[in-house]
Motif scaffolding. Sequence first.
Motif, PDB file in Angstrom:
ATOM      1  N   LEU A 206      22.041 -29.459  -4.288  1.00 18.91           N
ATOM      2  CA  LEU A 206      22.808 -28.972  -3.148  1.00 18.91           C
ATOM      3  C   LEU A 206      22.967 -27.452  -3.125  1.00 18.91           C
ATOM      4  CD1 LEU A 206      25.505 -31.747  -2.735  1.00 18.91           C
ATOM      5  CD2 LEU A 206      23.450 -31.346  -1.369  1.00 18.91           C
ATOM      6  N   ASN A 207      22.452 -26.783  -4.144  1.00 19.93           N
ATOM      7  CA  ASN A 207      22.412 -25.320  -4.140  1.00 19.93           C
ATOM      8  C   ASN A 207      21.045 -24.811  -3.688  1.00 19.93           C
ATOM      9  OD1 ASN A 207      25.073 -24.932  -5.126  1.00 19.93           O
ATOM     10  ND2 ASN A 207      24.341 -25.553  -7.147  1.00 19.93           N
ATOM     11  N   GLY A 208      20.152 -25.745  -3.326  1.00 20.64           N
ATOM     12  CA  GLY A 208      18.818 -25.357  -2.865  1.00 20.64           C
ATOM     13  C   GLY A 208      17.835 -25.053  -3.972  1.00 20.64           C
TER      14      GLY A 208
ATOM     15  N   MET B 184      12.258 -19.663  -1.536  1.00 17.91           N
ATOM     16  CA  MET B 184      11.008 -18.937  -1.785  1.00 17.91           C
ATOM     17  C   MET B 184       9.902 -19.394  -0.832  1.00 17.91           C
ATOM     18  SD  MET B 184       9.646 -20.536  -5.358  1.00 17.91           S
ATOM     19  CE  MET B 184       8.596 -21.973  -5.429  1.00 17.91           C
ATOM     20  N   LEU B 185      10.085 -20.556  -0.204  1.00 20.47           N
ATOM     21  CA  LEU B 185       9.098 -21.099   0.738  1.00 20.47           C
ATOM     22  C   LEU B 185       9.426 -20.757   2.190  1.00 20.47           C
ATOM     23  CD1 LEU B 185       8.818 -24.699  -0.769  1.00 20.47           C
ATOM     24  CD2 LEU B 185       7.345 -22.729  -1.243  1.00 20.47           C
ATOM     25  N   ILE B 186      10.558 -20.121   2.411  1.00 19.58           N
ATOM     26  CA  ILE B 186      11.040 -19.899   3.776  1.00 19.58           C
ATOM     27  C   ILE B 186      10.843 -18.432   4.169  1.00 19.58           C
ATOM     28  CG2 ILE B 186      13.036 -20.076   5.314  1.00 19.58           C
ATOM     29  CD1 ILE B 186      14.173 -22.187   3.383  1.00 19.58           C
TER      30      ILE B 186
ATOM     31  N   GLU C 258      17.972 -22.950   6.130  1.00 21.77           N
ATOM     32  CA  GLU C 258      18.348 -23.659   4.902  1.00 21.77           C
ATOM     33  C   GLU C 258      19.841 -23.965   4.823  1.00 21.77           C
ATOM     34  OE1 GLU C 258      17.606 -25.740   1.353  1.00 21.77           O
ATOM     35  OE2 GLU C 258      16.390 -25.219   3.071  1.00 21.77           O
ATOM     36  N   PRO C 259      20.750 -23.027   5.105  1.00 21.46           N
ATOM     37  CA  PRO C 259      22.175 -23.382   5.077  1.00 21.46           C
ATOM     38  C   PRO C 259      22.525 -24.499   6.069  1.00 21.46           C
ATOM     39  CG  PRO C 259      21.930 -21.002   5.104  1.00 21.46           C
ATOM     40  CD  PRO C 259      20.561 -21.586   5.317  1.00 21.46           C
ATOM     41  N   LEU C 260      21.866 -24.502   7.222  1.00 16.64           N
ATOM     42  CA  LEU C 260      22.120 -25.556   8.210  1.00 16.64           C
ATOM     43  C   LEU C 260      21.635 -26.906   7.699  1.00 16.64           C
ATOM     44  CD1 LEU C 260      21.078 -23.606  11.445  1.00 16.64           C
ATOM     45  CD2 LEU C 260      23.393 -24.067  10.627  1.00 16.64           C
ATOM     46  N   ILE C 261      20.466 -26.913   7.057  1.00 17.70           N
ATOM     47  CA  ILE C 261      19.934 -28.150   6.480  1.00 17.70           C
ATOM     48  C   ILE C 261      20.869 -28.657   5.392  1.00 17.70           C
ATOM     49  CG2 ILE C 261      18.060 -29.092   5.054  1.00 17.70           C
ATOM     50  CD1 ILE C 261      16.125 -27.269   6.667  1.00 17.70           C
ATOM     51  N   LEU C 262      21.307 -27.762   4.504  1.00 18.07           N
ATOM     52  CA  LEU C 262      22.208 -28.168   3.417  1.00 18.07           C
ATOM     53  C   LEU C 262      23.538 -28.697   3.964  1.00 18.07           C
ATOM     54  CD1 LEU C 262      21.528 -25.328   0.829  1.00 18.07           C
ATOM     55  CD2 LEU C 262      20.966 -27.760   0.565  1.00 18.07           C
TER      56      LEU C 262
END
Length: 171
Positions: free
Chosen positions: A11-13, A40-42, A50-54
């Motif tokens: 959950l920290n990516g 690193m992939l974004i 990413e924050p929205l996905i998390l």
Amino acid sequence: NSDDAILSKDLNGIITSWNPAAERIFGYTAEEALGNPVAMLIPIGRRDEEPLILARLRRGERIDHYETVRLRKDGEEIDISLTVSPIRAPDGTIVGASKIARDITEQRRARERQELLMREINHRVNNVFAITNAIVALSTPFATSAQALSRAVRERLDALSRAQRLRRPDL
């Protein structure tokens, strides 16, 4: 054996698993990817995803076939279809996410080429209608009957066809 990249993150990516297809698609070995942030992939311009996905994952939501852009190790951007599902501990607590990424770069390029071709065809068809309309408009004032109008339009269309063949004899 999947052709799709399958990876998981906490959950920290932070990447916690990485399959061989992820290595092939993104260019990073498992050793290079594991323990590193999935960011690193974004691409920098898409880091807000990413924050929205998390946040959605923390609510227990699944993200189906989200089309986006990701980065390969060599810096090349690739189009992907992404599915993200929450990973739950035995007690039901969400502890991470499973991501399945499919490289759709070629499909997207093919779709763009097809759209360009369709716009070109539409343009050319509209040109034909405009020319035909102009021929009818030029022929009408001089026509004394429907048959005369028909003959004048056919003659002008035939002349246009002959001119086109002179311009491009290879067609």
